[in-house]
Design an enzyme around this catalytic site. Sequence first.
Site, PDB file in Angstrom:
ATOM      1  N   GLY A 176     -36.870  76.034  37.437  1.00  0.00           N
ATOM      2  CA  GLY A 176     -37.607  77.217  37.909  1.00  0.00           C
ATOM      3  C   GLY A 176     -38.505  77.748  36.827  1.00  0.00           C
ATOM      4  O   GLY A 176     -38.758  77.068  35.829  1.00  0.00           O
ATOM      5  N   ASN A 177     -38.993  78.957  37.024  1.00  0.00           N
ATOM      6  CA  ASN A 177     -39.779  79.594  35.963  1.00  0.00           C
ATOM      7  C   ASN A 177     -39.564  81.100  36.014  1.00  0.00           C
ATOM      8  O   ASN A 177     -38.890  81.609  36.909  1.00  0.00           O
ATOM      9  CB  ASN A 177     -41.262  79.219  36.074  1.00  0.00           C
ATOM     10  CG  ASN A 177     -41.855  79.649  37.397  1.00  0.00           C
ATOM     11  OD1 ASN A 177     -41.950  80.838  37.687  1.00  0.00           O
ATOM     12  ND2 ASN A 177     -42.243  78.686  38.226  1.00  0.00           N
ATOM     13  N   TYR A 178     -40.123  81.794  35.054  1.00  0.00           N
ATOM     14  CA  TYR A 178     -39.813  83.220  34.889  1.00  0.00           C
ATOM     15  C   TYR A 178     -40.619  84.156  35.797  1.00  0.00           C
ATOM     16  O   TYR A 178     -40.533  85.363  35.651  1.00  0.00           O
ATOM     17  CB  TYR A 178     -40.051  83.627  33.440  1.00  0.00           C
ATOM     18  CG  TYR A 178     -39.019  83.084  32.483  1.00  0.00           C
ATOM     19  CD1 TYR A 178     -37.676  83.400  32.651  1.00  0.00           C
ATOM     20  CD2 TYR A 178     -39.384  82.257  31.433  1.00  0.00           C
ATOM     21  CE1 TYR A 178     -36.719  82.907  31.778  1.00  0.00           C
ATOM     22  CE2 TYR A 178     -38.437  81.766  30.554  1.00  0.00           C
ATOM     23  CZ  TYR A 178     -37.100  82.095  30.724  1.00  0.00           C
ATOM     24  OH  TYR A 178     -36.160  81.616  29.874  1.00  0.00           O
ATOM     25  N   SER A 179     -41.390  83.632  36.724  1.00  0.00           N
ATOM     26  CA  SER A 179     -42.187  84.513  37.586  1.00  0.00           C
ATOM     27  C   SER A 179     -41.270  85.460  38.376  1.00  0.00           C
ATOM     28  O   SER A 179     -40.268  85.027  38.944  1.00  0.00           O
ATOM     29  CB  SER A 179     -43.011  83.664  38.551  1.00  0.00           C
ATOM     30  OG  SER A 179     -43.554  84.488  39.553  1.00  0.00           O
ATOM     31  N   ALA A 235     -46.199  81.156  41.086  1.00  0.00           N
ATOM     32  CA  ALA A 235     -46.119  80.235  39.957  1.00  0.00           C
ATOM     33  C   ALA A 235     -45.373  79.012  40.476  1.00  0.00           C
ATOM     34  O   ALA A 235     -44.149  78.969  40.467  1.00  0.00           O
ATOM     35  CB  ALA A 235     -45.376  80.874  38.803  1.00  0.00           C
TER      36      ALA A 235
END
Length: 408
Positions: A212-215, A281
């Site tokens: 995943g990512n931090y969005s 994102a």
Amino acid sequence: MSLKGKHIVLGISGGIAAYKSAYLLRLLIKKGAEVQVVITPNGKEFITPATLAALSGKPVVSEFFAANTGEWHSHVDLGLWADLMIIAPATASTIGKMANGIADNMLITTYLSAKEQVMVAPAMDLDMWAHPSTQRNVATLRADGVIIVEPQSGFLASGLTGKGRMEEPEVIVLAAEKYFADRDRAQDLQGRRVLISAGPTYENIDPVRFIGNYSSGKMGFAIAEACAARGAEVTMVAGPVDKRLTLPEGVRRIDVTSAREMAEVMRLEFADADVAILAAAVADYAPAEYSEHKIKREEKGDMILHLVKNPDIAATLGQCKGNRVLVGFALETDNEASNACRKMERKNLDMIVLNSLRDAGAGMMTDTNKVTIIRRDGSENVYPLKDKRAVADDIIDEFITLLPAESE
Ligand code: CTP
């Protein structure tokens, strides 16, 4: 900004600042407004109706009845005619009468009949402004929806600073322009269908792990809220966003997890949209294989995760966009503008919102953002750091000019 065609009632009460009202009147006329002056009996002690009539091109209204013909001046008609009533200068007495509905002159009766916005530029002695009675009356006007153009500072008899001097005519005109700009854009997306992608995507590895990512999804939610507030029909396709985000009123939300799911839903929803804003994102890669069972530690030594490229949602929509407007985002760490421009070309976007990770307070996981908006024609606007809701309005102000005229 022009005030062309705007009907403004300029109310003048009896303060020394009334001499500035002639200049204010001239500025309003120069901006294209049609101005009707209403003056209190005391106001006439400070500035002559002849001057004001000459500048406005209209007889000045002061008494309930015209002196020579006995004709009744209708404050009701004036109140209906006005798009905005500006009372400048507003003395402590006028403010008190307004707050309490004491309709003993034409200015106050017009105020009580005004159907649209009223704006007041107080002007008085600094101690009078500071008096609790004045402050109470000003608070009442504010609560009644009146815009107060705060007076300027000066020195009190005590040597301390205080307020009271009427704000300069240029500043009052700016406040009037801001009011009309805010009002006119209030519902400027009415009839438009906006599609927004928001948040991160999660690419599952096994039942308990993902890439995943931090969005957080905050920017996408802020855009959804701003578009809905401006009258648009909004669909938001949201990845696994921050759970604390609440769905803005009137927004239709479709939840997805992976980039592939997001791509599929976006493609279907795009058919009905006038504009798509790609604030998500999206993960660029996903595991080639998903393990139905939790991958065990004992199963492997070192592990190599084979990743495959996800669909590029923006580029896919860019290929079939027709006359729809496509807005993308770019989060860059270096060569920001040239990278963003290349992205815009490659994905066939009309506009790209660039954030640089080098700017403090910009990008993911913050409540603020600092953006540069670049359009396909090469024009570029650099905005200061703002909260994401205000950035959302800036983004709308930019793409709205690219929307094709509405067909009936
Ligand atoms: N985007 C998308 N689908 C993807 C990747 C990105 O729709 N698979 C959109 C994003 O929502 C954003 C824009 O494309 O509006 C640019 O995203 P970004 O991640 O910066 O672009 P990439 O093409 O992934 O470029 P890179 O990661 O190499 O910087």
